[in-house]
Design a protein around this motif. Structure first.
Motif, PDB file in Angstrom:
ATOM      1  N   LEU B   4      46.532  22.556 -15.218  1.00 59.54           N
ATOM      2  CA  LEU B   4      45.362  23.370 -15.459  1.00 59.54           C
ATOM      3  C   LEU B   4      44.070  22.579 -15.469  1.00 59.54           C
ATOM      4  O   LEU B   4      43.005  23.123 -15.258  1.00 59.54           O
ATOM      5  CB  LEU B   4      45.532  24.103 -16.786  1.00 59.54           C
ATOM      6  N   SER B 206      54.210  38.208 -20.027  1.00 59.24           N
ATOM      7  CA  SER B 206      53.643  36.861 -20.000  1.00 59.24           C
ATOM      8  C   SER B 206      53.881  36.154 -21.326  1.00 59.24           C
ATOM      9  O   SER B 206      54.288  34.989 -21.354  1.00 59.24           O
ATOM     10  CB  SER B 206      52.157  36.916 -19.662  1.00 59.24           C
ATOM     11  N   VAL B 207      53.646  36.887 -22.416  1.00 61.16           N
ATOM     12  CA  VAL B 207      53.809  36.260 -23.719  1.00 61.16           C
ATOM     13  C   VAL B 207      55.279  35.937 -23.983  1.00 61.16           C
ATOM     14  O   VAL B 207      55.626  34.850 -24.445  1.00 61.16           O
ATOM     15  CB  VAL B 207      53.221  37.177 -24.815  1.00 61.16           C
ATOM     16  N   GLU B 210      56.694  32.873 -21.722  1.00 63.38           N
ATOM     17  CA  GLU B 210      56.305  31.547 -22.203  1.00 63.38           C
ATOM     18  C   GLU B 210      56.941  31.252 -23.562  1.00 63.38           C
ATOM     19  O   GLU B 210      57.312  30.115 -23.852  1.00 63.38           O
ATOM     20  CB  GLU B 210      54.786  31.429 -22.312  1.00 63.38           C
ATOM     21  N   ILE B 432      46.002  29.400 -31.841  1.00 64.66           N
ATOM     22  CA  ILE B 432      46.107  29.755 -30.419  1.00 64.66           C
ATOM     23  C   ILE B 432      44.913  29.175 -29.670  1.00 64.66           C
ATOM     24  O   ILE B 432      45.056  28.544 -28.623  1.00 64.66           O
ATOM     25  CB  ILE B 432      46.156  31.287 -30.239  1.00 64.66           C
ATOM     26  N   LEU B 436      45.026  26.033 -26.895  1.00 66.63           N
ATOM     27  CA  LEU B 436      44.819  26.372 -25.481  1.00 66.63           C
ATOM     28  C   LEU B 436      43.480  25.952 -24.914  1.00 66.63           C
ATOM     29  O   LEU B 436      43.277  26.014 -23.708  1.00 66.63           O
ATOM     30  CB  LEU B 436      44.999  27.876 -25.273  1.00 66.63           C
ATOM     31  N   PHE B 442      50.327  22.953 -18.646  1.00 66.41           N
ATOM     32  CA  PHE B 442      50.630  24.306 -19.048  1.00 66.41           C
ATOM     33  C   PHE B 442      51.963  24.422 -19.763  1.00 66.41           C
ATOM     34  O   PHE B 442      52.132  25.226 -20.650  1.00 66.41           O
ATOM     35  CB  PHE B 442      50.607  25.235 -17.840  1.00 66.41           C
ATOM     36  N   PHE B 451      51.643  30.567 -27.040  1.00 66.32           N
ATOM     37  CA  PHE B 451      52.168  31.849 -26.577  1.00 66.32           C
ATOM     38  C   PHE B 451      53.165  32.430 -27.569  1.00 66.32           C
ATOM     39  O   PHE B 451      53.233  33.649 -27.742  1.00 66.32           O
ATOM     40  CB  PHE B 451      52.796  31.707 -25.192  1.00 66.32           C
TER      41      PHE B 451
ATOM     42  N   LEU C 263      45.314  35.639 -23.503  1.00 66.04           N
ATOM     43  CA  LEU C 263      46.617  35.053 -23.166  1.00 66.04           C
ATOM     44  C   LEU C 263      47.142  35.664 -21.869  1.00 66.04           C
ATOM     45  O   LEU C 263      47.674  34.972 -21.005  1.00 66.04           O
ATOM     46  CB  LEU C 263      47.621  35.294 -24.298  1.00 66.04           C
ATOM     47  N   LEU C 266      45.262  34.224 -18.989  1.00 67.17           N
ATOM     48  CA  LEU C 266      45.689  32.846 -18.738  1.00 67.17           C
ATOM     49  C   LEU C 266      47.032  32.818 -18.010  1.00 67.17           C
ATOM     50  O   LEU C 266      47.210  32.112 -17.016  1.00 67.17           O
ATOM     51  CB  LEU C 266      45.788  32.117 -20.081  1.00 67.17           C
ATOM     52  N   ALA C 267      47.973  33.613 -18.498  1.00 66.02           N
ATOM     53  CA  ALA C 267      49.315  33.560 -17.931  1.00 66.02           C
ATOM     54  C   ALA C 267      49.371  34.213 -16.552  1.00 66.02           C
ATOM     55  O   ALA C 267      50.012  33.701 -15.645  1.00 66.02           O
ATOM     56  CB  ALA C 267      50.309  34.239 -18.880  1.00 66.02           C
ATOM     57  N   ILE C 270      45.498  33.104 -14.070  1.00 62.91           N
ATOM     58  CA  ILE C 270      45.289  31.681 -13.812  1.00 62.91           C
ATOM     59  C   ILE C 270      46.586  30.977 -13.473  1.00 62.91           C
ATOM     60  O   ILE C 270      46.682  30.244 -12.487  1.00 62.91           O
ATOM     61  CB  ILE C 270      44.601  31.027 -15.025  1.00 62.91           C
TER      62      ILE C 270
END
Lengths: 335, 480, 426
Positions: B4, B206-207, B210, B432, B436, B442, B451, C263, C266-267, C270
């Motif tokens: 990143l 997504s959460v 991860e 968080i 981040l 990442f 996450f 979040l 980002l996930a 990006i």
């Protein structure tokens, strides 16, 4: 502020022109009278004088030609407005909502232990009038009451009078049953609790039971006193509200169309109840049903567009009304 | 996956490809307009000999729309797909075909290699001093990119022309163009409505994805019940999962502490002001005081954060020391107190809603019994409105838990397990952000931990919200 | 059951206590409203008192000699050579000329510390704009250093705050003040420049542009999508479990903490789609997802408020459902929808947390010009400045907050105005 209250003056205003035009044809002759009629002299403030002037016509009345169907011509209430055994006396009552006048110059007595019915077309101010008797109009923003209302000689609108005490003495039952979202027991116990009427739990239980008995609801609910009052049927709810009102032993009970939301059987029960209650309480009842007024009341007052047109013993009102407007109403020409 | 911190490369790459995308988009729109006029023209031409447009099934503009939709929609769809995936495809092609001497062994070297190749291809890195195989790979990437962009342009042109022709050729007097167009429109509308579901799904996936990666290195039990939080100790790979450093309990406690302080401020003030404005205040007072209170709801949280950190916290510290108390300059009291101020209008407007929803007849019933106004409010109105009020407070709690900027700016960084509001605590959201916003790989456990915290935050607030919204809805229905 | 008279006595007896309780309760309410209003007043008062100073900056008047030898540039048209020029020498020389008595390395350094480190570049720009100045001398107001600025403002206010300044520097400032060579001037840098490490050179232009770009994108995406979704849900959707599910989803999304959207950005954007960090595109996408529920909910309310009679009239004329919506419902619901959009945009404008997640916290000096230029936004700029140790940034931060609040107030009042002006009562 209840929506019904705030809309009432508007209704009055809306209705009057229509009525006027329809009545205008009938009243061409009364026109000069109308022009001459002063808007109720301010000088007649003294209630005694007004009462003395008033002729007490006992004989069967004859329709006088000066009476008209135009309410604007109406100046003086006909019939027997006054009582020698008055519980409450009202003199020159004017009620305003903001700029709009809802009640014009009403003079009437309510006698001890009588049931007086107030009838009239919707929007005629009968509910407004009823609410002035325990100052429920105080809760409506912009509502102003002029005149003198006394109970047992005590001015209800005196600055030092506490409305809390007044309302404990003048109970009220509303159009729609409005039990609190609490148990049946809590509903009836509410008044005694806030007023500190019961010293012990046993006292309270006794008050609740007595009130429910007087409202002839005890037998139906004694098994489920701690279930929510909102679970009862409409008629039961209304009797619960009556029980709630009499739990603080008021002297007068005001009933604002107590049966309008009920079915005929429930209505019959309430009417029966009213008759029983009249032995202990003075009752003023507003109703849109002429039959109901005829069944339950001793005297009947007819309101029209904010004016008190006629007060007479119920029998007489429904058989030989003194005023044309009353007759027009009870014969169903409007309403 | 690229690292990143090399966003410079991505940025440049993004700017060129977005330029191309913009040009293509404009081109497609032009084509669409053209198709509209062609389709409409043809329908008019068909109608003329038949006796005017009344002989057509639909209005001419619907035929135009039909052609335009056929021309633009498939191409737009293709363009979107292409832009989403061309980079990943090119990357895997390039890396898959590199010479054996530079072939990546693990994710770290993979990312490194990809960065290098991409930077070379973009001309950011000088070609001097690079090995043959890397140069070859970067040339390969460059040529693939050119091929990709040209083939995209060619495909789009072909597809839109074909669509245009198809839509145009369908135009006939008995062709039901309006229903066809409306069908497409309705599906587009449906797609827009479904975006909410995709967003929720996107958040969950997504959460969750991860977090699962995180729980592979740190056992979920240690995370949820561990009492020590010090992610800084696990910077290096070999320290992953070193016992207890990812225990989130201090964060949960800190979050609850700050939220509790906020609620202690917001609930009484919000509730009482709602009651006062709904039951007591005259119309005039209400008309001015209500919007004035709502101003508080419109102030960005970063402003509250600034206010908490620079005004309230020093004030409380000085106040504390004048009483002989040690108040941390990043105390939970300052952050929570200011957060409470932020939540006041939230609670007061929700409470106002539910209080005014209580029917007037309830109040009349009580007042007619001779109850005073406050007795009516306390014994009848509030109990009747209670479900709605509880729902509102729960929404407010969920808001306090998820609030970020105030705590980032005014609460501490150090995870301390304490219930003393005068001390400094840290919260889930603060962690968080701290985890981040640095330059991180990442897939380091540090970022993944963020996450996992996000998952906790999302789950808790979601449950609170669903429950609270359900209560409030039920309550509303009761009085409707 | 006891006698009514007994009752009456009991009631009378309880009146005093109950009326006191009533009065107390009323006071609780008043106090609560007062606390809320006081919080508004204190907040605004605090920000304004801290930030009003930032709209002025301290400038020092010096006579500058554009000495070609000092700069070391031969050709003013050669950009490479210009970049190599020793532009800082110009203000330094001017200061020495003003205070010829100063000697010693340390004192000289303190002396040149009076001016902003950007003063030399300001002179460069001036010279490039007017090359004839080369070799001339002119009297010019130059930007002072932030410490000087802080001191001078506090000194003028009668509460001098010396901070890192030495006594000598303070004497110099007083000398300049007596000679009328130091003054406060409108701080145009605040509005024309991007971010800087030096407080006196830092401006909000870059952040405002970044906010603007992000908001434009957010509006372009969220308004059409939100309105379409609202139309579908109100006008076309069958009432079934699926649409119920969508509705529950939207309501919940409206209450999801904003950082979660960060979040997500980002996930997904990006890390998965490889959109670059720090650019308005990602910011716009994330804020779109975040504001969509607000816009959908308000748009639905607006559509709902259009009476069904209008729809029936149009359908009765033989219009299709789609034509009814497009020709009749939508125009009538538009004011309400616009109000919702403005409120959503105001929410997006003030949002910070999700943008931190997608890298809009980078230190960016250049003013962004397109959706793909790295940028920051106003609230994030406020966050960054609030974090800076320099005292002068407190003032800047408060000023930036004042600008942000001004935008928000304008947006919210226009929403209220729009609603009052255009909304129809049925």
């Amino acid at each position: 502020m209840s929506p019904t209250d705030t809309t009432k003056p508007a209704k009055v205003a809306k209705k009057s022109p229509a009525l006027k035009t329809s009545a205008a044809a009938l009243n061409k002759a009364a026109a000069p009278n109308k022009a001459a009629a002063p808007k109720k002299t301010a000088a007649s403030k003294k209630p005694k004088a007004a009462a003395a002037k008033k002729p007490r016509v006992m004989a069967a009345p004859k329709m006088s030609s000066s009476q008209s169907l135009d309410v604007d011509d109406h100046k003086v209430t006909v019939g027997k407005s006054f009582s020698d055994n008055a519980k409450m006396t009202m003199r020159n009552i004017n009620v305003f909502y903001g700029d709009k006048q809802a009640i014009y110059d009403v003079n009437i007595d309510i006698a001890k232990n009588e049931v007086i019915a107030m009838i009239g077309p919707s929007g005629c101010g009968k509910s407004t009038f009823l609410r002035t008797l325990n100052r429920m109009n105080d809760t409506v923003e912009g509502c102003r009451v002029e005149g003198e209302i006394c109970m047992d000689g005590e001015d209800l609108y005196a600055p030092k009078l506490d409305v809390v005490e007044l309302r404990a003495r003048v109970g009220m039952v509303f159009q729609k049953p409005n039990p609190f979202p609490k148990s049946i027991y809590e509903n009836v116990a509410y008044g005694p609790k806030i007023h500190g009427l019961a010293d012990t739990r046993v006292d309270l239980d006794e008050i609740v039971e007595n009130s429910l008995r007087k409202a002839s609801l005890w037998e139906e609910v004694k098994e489920r006193l701690h279930q929510p009052g909102t679970g009862l049927s409409g008629g039961q709810q209304q009797r619960l509200c009556i029980a709630r009102a009499i739990a603080v032993s008021p002297e007068v009970i005001l009933m604002d169309e107590p049966c309008s939301a009920l079915d005929p059987i429930a209505t019959a029960k309430i009417e029966e109840l009213i008759e029983e209650l009249s032995q202990n309480f003075t009752i003023a009842i507003v109703t849109h049903s002429m039959q109901q007024a005829a069944r339950v009341s001793h005297r009947t007052a007819y309101f029209h567009l904010g004016k008190l047109i006629e007060v007479n013993p119920t029998e007489q009102v429904f058989t030989m009304p003194e005023h044309q407007l009353t007759e027009a109403y009870i014969t169903g020409r409007f309403g | 996956m690229p690292s990143l911190n090399s966003w410079a490369y991505l940025f440049l790459k993004g700017s060129t490809s977005s330029m191309q995308a913009t040009n293509l988009l404009i081109l497609l729109l032009g084509f669409g307009v053209l198709a509209f006029y062609l389709g409409r023209g043809r329908s008019l031409a068909i109608a003329a000999p038949l006796g005017g447009i009344r002989k057509l099934h639909s209005l001419p503009s619907y035929y135009g729309m039909h052609a335009a939709l056929w021309c633009a929609l498939p191409s737009l769809f293709l363009l979107g797909l292409w832009l989403m995936f061309d980079e990943s495809v090119i990357n895997s092609l390039v890396i898959g075909s590199v010479a054996a001497d530079i072939a990546p062994i693990d994710t770290a070297t993979y990312n490194l290699l990809l960065n290098k190749v991409a930077n070379l291809a973009d001309g950011i890195l000088p070609r001097k001093g690079q090995t043959e195989s890397i140069l070859a790979a970067s040339d390969h990437m460059q040529s693939l990119r050119v091929i990709s962009s040209w083939s995209l342009t060619a495909l789009l042109l072909a597809l839109s022309t074909a669509g245009l022709f198809w839509g145009w050729s369908k135009t006939a007097s008995d062709f039901r163009a309006r229903p066809a167009v409306e069908k497409v429109m309705q599906n587009l509308l449906l797609a827009c409505a479904c975006l909410a579901i995709f967003t929720t799904l996107g958040i969950v996936l997504s959460v969750l994805f991860e977090s699962i990666q995180f729980f592979r290195s740190v056992p979920i039990y240690d995370f949820v019940f561990g009492l020590e939080w010090s992610p800084q100790t696990a910077i290096r790979e070999d320290q992953v999962g070193s016992s207890g450093s990812f225990g989130a309990v201090p964060l949960f406690v800190g979050t609850l502490l700050v939220s509790a302080v906020a609620m202690v401020v917001a609930v009484p003030v919000g509730l009482m002001s709602a009651i006062y404005l709904a039951e007591y205040a005259s119309k005039n007072v209400r008309n001015y005081a209500k919007p004035a209170l709502e101003v508080l709801a419109g102030i960005p949280t970063v402003v509250y954060g600034f206010f908490a950190a620079l005004t309230v916290a020093p004030f409380l510290r000085d106040l504390g020391s004048s009483f002989g108390l040690t108040v941390s300059s990043e105390s939970a009291l300052a952050a929570g107190g200011v957060m409470g101020i932020m939540i006041i209008p939230f609670i007061s407007s929700l409470a106002d809603d539910v209080i005014t929803a209580v029917p007037q007849s309830m109040r009349d019933g009580s007042l007619a019994m001779g109850a005073t106004k406050s007795e009516t409010v306390r014994r009848v109105v509030i109990p009747a409105a209670l479900p709605g009020i509880v729902g509102g407070i729960m929404l407010a709690v969920s808001r306090a838990i998820g609030e970020t900027m105030i705590v980032v700016m005014a609460a501490g960084m150090a995870a301390k397990l304490t219930a003393n509001p005068l001390e400094s605590v840290t919260t889930v959201t603060v962690q968080i952000v701290t985890l981040l916003t640095g330059d991180q790989e990442f897939d380091s456990p540090k970022t993944l931990a963020a996450f996992a915290l996000g998952l906790m935050l999302f789950t808790v607030t979601l449950l609170l919200n669903i429950f609270a919204l359900h209560i409030v809805k039920k309550y509303r229905e009761q009085y409707e | 059951m006891s006698k009514p008279v007994d009752h009456l006595n009991k009631i009378k007896h309880s009146l005093r206590r109950r009326n006191r309780a009533e009065a107390r309760f009323r006071w609780y309410g008043r106090v609560a409203v007062f606390i809320g209003l006081a919080a508004v007043a204190v907040l605004f008062g605090d920000i304004i008192s801290k930030g009003h100073g930032a709209f002025q900056a301290t400038y020092i008047n010096l006579s500058v000699a554009y000495n070609q030898d000092l700069i070391g540039v031969d050709n003013l048209t050669d950009p490479d050579e210009l970049a190599m020029g020793n532009w800082q020498a110009l203000p330094k020389a001017a200061l020495r000329a003003q205070f010829p008595e100063v000697s010693g390395r340390s004192d000289k350094r303190k002396l040149s510390g009076l001016l902003s480190s950007g003063a030399g570049y300001d002179l460069k720009d001036r010279l490039l704009a007017n090359p004839l100045l080369l070799g001339e001398t002119e009297s010019i107001w130059l930007l002072a250093d932030d410490d000087i600025d802080t001191y001078y403002k506090s000194w003028l206010a009668g509460d001098a705050y010396a901070a890192r300044l030495t006594d000598k520097q303070i004497i110099w400032i007083e000398q300049l003040h007596q000679q009328g060579q130091i003054r406060l001037q409108l701080n145009t840098n605040l509005f024309t420049r991007g971010d800087s490490r030096e407080p006196e050179q830092a401006g909000i232009r870059g952040a405002v542009m970044g906010s603007l770009l992000t908001l434009v994108l957010t509006l372009m995406l969220s308004f059409p999508i939100g309105v379409s979704a609202a139309i579908y849900l109100e006008e076309f959707a069958p009432k079934n479990r699926w649409t119920d599910f969508i509705e529950v989803n939207i309501n919940n999304l409206a209450a999801v903490p904003s950082i979660i959207f960060g979040l997500l950005g980002l996930a997904i954007f990006i890390n998965f789609f490889h959109v670059p960090r720090s650019v308005p595109i990602v910011g716009g996408l994330v804020l779109t997802l975040m504001t969509l529920p607000t816009i959908i909910i308000t748009s639905r309310a607006a559509i709902k408020s259009v009476p069904p009679s209008i729809r029936q009239a149009a359908l009765g004329m033989g219009a299709s459902k789609y034509q009814t919506v497009l020709h009749h419902v939508l125009p009538l619901a538009l004011p309400g929808m616009l109000t919702g959009a403005i409120i959503g945009m105001a929410q997006a404008l003030g949002e910070t947390a999700p943008l931190l997640m997608i890298g809009m916290v980078a230190f960016i000096v250049d003013i962004p010009g397109s959706f793909t230029d790295p940028a920051t936004v106003l609230p994030v700029q406020i966050f960054l400045w609030a974090d800076s140790p320099e005292r002068a940034f407190i003032e800047k931060t408060s000023a930036a907050i004042m600008v942000l609040l001004t935008f928000l107030i304008i947006m919210n009042t226009s929403a209220v105005w729009l609603r009052k002006r255009l909304e129809r009562r049925w």
